[in-house]
Design an enzyme around this catalytic site. Structure first.
Site, PDB file in Angstrom:
ATOM      1  N   TYR A 141       7.127  -1.351   7.091  1.00  0.00           N
ATOM      2  CA  TYR A 141       8.579  -1.302   7.219  1.00  0.00           C
ATOM      3  C   TYR A 141       9.092   0.086   7.575  1.00  0.00           C
ATOM      4  O   TYR A 141      10.178   0.221   8.128  1.00  0.00           O
ATOM      5  CB  TYR A 141       9.248  -1.760   5.919  1.00  0.00           C
ATOM      6  CG  TYR A 141       9.295  -3.255   5.740  1.00  0.00           C
ATOM      7  CD1 TYR A 141       8.128  -4.002   5.642  1.00  0.00           C
ATOM      8  CD2 TYR A 141      10.509  -3.928   5.662  1.00  0.00           C
ATOM      9  CE1 TYR A 141       8.164  -5.366   5.466  1.00  0.00           C
ATOM     10  CE2 TYR A 141      10.562  -5.301   5.482  1.00  0.00           C
ATOM     11  CZ  TYR A 141       9.382  -6.012   5.389  1.00  0.00           C
ATOM     12  OH  TYR A 141       9.434  -7.368   5.221  1.00  0.00           O
ATOM     13  N   LYS A 191      -5.877  -6.024   1.628  1.00  0.00           N
ATOM     14  CA  LYS A 191      -6.748  -6.529   2.700  1.00  0.00           C
ATOM     15  C   LYS A 191      -7.802  -5.436   2.937  1.00  0.00           C
ATOM     16  O   LYS A 191      -7.941  -4.896   4.037  1.00  0.00           O
ATOM     17  CB  LYS A 191      -5.902  -6.815   3.955  1.00  0.00           C
ATOM     18  CG  LYS A 191      -6.657  -7.517   5.077  1.00  0.00           C
ATOM     19  CD  LYS A 191      -7.038  -8.951   4.773  1.00  0.00           C
ATOM     20  CE  LYS A 191      -7.894  -9.533   5.890  1.00  0.00           C
ATOM     21  NZ  LYS A 191      -8.457 -10.863   5.542  1.00  0.00           N
ATOM     22  N   ASP A 251       8.005 -15.465  -0.321  1.00  0.00           N
ATOM     23  CA  ASP A 251       8.583 -16.674   0.295  1.00  0.00           C
ATOM     24  C   ASP A 251       7.696 -17.874  -0.033  1.00  0.00           C
ATOM     25  O   ASP A 251       8.181 -18.954  -0.363  1.00  0.00           O
ATOM     26  CB  ASP A 251       8.688 -16.534   1.828  1.00  0.00           C
ATOM     27  CG  ASP A 251      10.079 -16.067   2.268  1.00  0.00           C
ATOM     28  OD1 ASP A 251      10.643 -15.191   1.582  1.00  0.00           O
ATOM     29  OD2 ASP A 251      10.581 -16.576   3.286  1.00  0.00           O
TER      30      ASP A 251
HETATM   31  C1  IPM Z   1      13.493  -9.780   1.907  1.00  0.00           C
HETATM   32  C2  IPM Z   1      13.972  -9.953   3.325  1.00  0.00           C
HETATM   33  C3  IPM Z   1      14.018  -8.594   3.997  1.00  0.00           C
HETATM   34  C4  IPM Z   1      12.619  -8.028   3.987  1.00  0.00           C
HETATM   35  C5  IPM Z   1      14.592  -8.606   5.422  1.00  0.00           C
HETATM   36  C6  IPM Z   1      15.957  -9.232   5.469  1.00  0.00           C
HETATM   37  C7  IPM Z   1      14.606  -7.231   6.017  1.00  0.00           C
HETATM   38  O1  IPM Z   1      13.150 -10.840   4.009  1.00  0.00           O
HETATM   39  O2  IPM Z   1      14.178  -9.086   1.130  1.00  0.00           O
HETATM   40  O3  IPM Z   1      12.457 -10.340   1.541  1.00  0.00           O
HETATM   41  O4  IPM Z   1      11.817  -8.321   4.885  1.00  0.00           O
HETATM   42  O5  IPM Z   1      12.307  -7.260   3.069  1.00  0.00           O
HETATM   43 MN    MN Z   2      11.570 -11.752   2.789  1.00  0.00          MN
END
Ligand code: IPM
Ligand code: MN
Length: 362
Positions: A141, A191, A251
């Site tokens: 990121y 990983k 997720d």
């Molecule tokens: C999360 C979201 C964010 C991330 C996005 C919106 C930048 O998916 O908080 O999980 O990838 O961290």
């Molecule tokens: Mn996310």
């Protein structure tokens, strides 16, 4: 106690769900004799529209002089042009980086009433209670170089996964500390069979874990973890992992809880300061319809009380109120129709009504 809480609703359903979390916090303040001052500011797409900047200086300053930040969600198709250099996500990432929010706590637990809300078999998800600690200010990121260019007519792009030992050390320490108050098991996910950053991660994590002899510590490859999360989720207590892996795995893990609309998060700095937000996105297609599930944000407010204000009883009161509203059969769109209450009755409600049901139980 007196506290200043910055409220950043953001975009889409963020506006509606933060309103319900504030409703719960106001009720807590009233019931327990606290004084919370709420101040709102723009972030994400809403901030781009108003100022051209996804993270205006006034927003960052407000966060800096607050005790905690409550955030909704950011983004939407309106700002999704891949050629655009300004994106709503930059607002969120800017907050995380500028506020030093390196430890992202994402608890995943299944409320018994939602046993049938998951697409997974009830016997697999029954009793799931795990915590993912996601590193939040490093990795892909933020690593440099990052960008795109063209060579010989070929479009190319690069992102960089980078970690220093200090970044790994502090987040693994947070995971170990939190595991002490839970089932004392930490799974560090990487990983290491492919990535240099993961081999460093594994080395440093092992050193940190050695300082916690009471904790059962292990390493797991991220692909194995992804599989294990749906095959045997009860295996896990605390998972600690780098930024991108944590994003993807949480997720996936939300399926265990029945809906993304149920998962809160806390992003913590070195101090008690933190930012609290649901893990779901801004769901533009649901925006303004009073249909989003506010529970993830309300539970994020509970985490705010616990981690930034040390108001433990009050945090538990919110969590209990959510459990009671669910037990009474109240369901938003995302969790309706797949579960049964004791009486077999479910009440489909909107965002505001769910918020009212929770607040009424505080
Ligand atoms: C999360 C979201 C964010 C991330 C996005 C919106 C930048 O998916 O908080 O999980 O990838 O961290
Ligand atoms: Mn996310």
């Amino acid at each position: 106690m007196q506290a200043r809480i910055a409220v950043l609703p953001g975009d889409g359903i963020g506006v509606e769900v933060t309103a319900e979390a504030v409703k719960a916090l106001r009720k807590v303040a009233e019931a327990y004799g606290h004084s919370f001052a709420f101040e709102e500011a723009l972030v994400g797409g809403a901030a781009i529209d108003a100022t051209g900047n996804p993270l205006p200086a006034v927003t960052l300053e407000l966060c800096r002089r607050s005790d905690a930040v409550l955030l909704g969600a950011i983004g939407g198709p309106k700002w999704d042009d891949p050629r655009s250099t300004v994106r709503p996500e930059q607002g969120l990432l800017g907050l995380r980086k500028n506020l030093g929010l390196y430890a992202n706590l994402r608890p995943v637990r299944l409320y018994p009433e939602l046993l049938h809300a998951s697409t997974l078999k009830p016997e697999v998800v029954d009793g799931v209670d795990l915590l993912v600690v996601r590193e939040l200010t490093g990795g892909l990121y933020f690593g440099q170089p990052s960008g795109r260019w063209e060579t010989n007519g070929q479009r190319q792009a690069v992102d960089t996964m980078a970690y220093s030992e200090g970044e790994i050390e502090r987040v693994v320490r947070v995971a170990c500390e939190l595991a002490r108050g839970r089932r004392r098991k930490v799974t560090s996910v990487d990983k290491a069979n492919v990535l240099s950053t993961s081999r460093l991660w594994r080395e440093v994590a092992t050193e940190v874990a050695a300082r916690y002899p009471a904790i059962a510590f292990e390493h797991m490859l991220v692909d194995t973890c992804a599989m294990r999360l749906v095959r045997q989720p009860k295996y896990f207590d605390v998972i600690v992992t780098e930024n991108t892996f944590g994003d993807i795995l949480t997720d996936e893990a939300s399926v265990l809880a029945g809906s993304m609309g149920m998962l809160p998060s806390a992003s913590l700095a070195e101090s008690n300061f933190g930012m609290y937000e649901p893990i779901h996105g801004s769901a533009p297609h649901r925006a303004g319809q009073n249909s989003a599930n506010p529970i993830a944000t309300v539970l994020s407010a509970a985490m705010l009380l616990r981690h930034s204000l040390s108001l433990f009883t009050e945090a538990e009161a919110i969590e209990r109120a959510v459990a009671e509203a669910l037990a009474a059969g109240y369901r938003t769109n995302d969790i309706v129709g797949r579960s049964l209450t004791l009486e077999g009755i479910e009440h489909l409600v909107g965002t505001r009504e769910m918020g009212d049901q929770i607040a009424a139980r505080l």
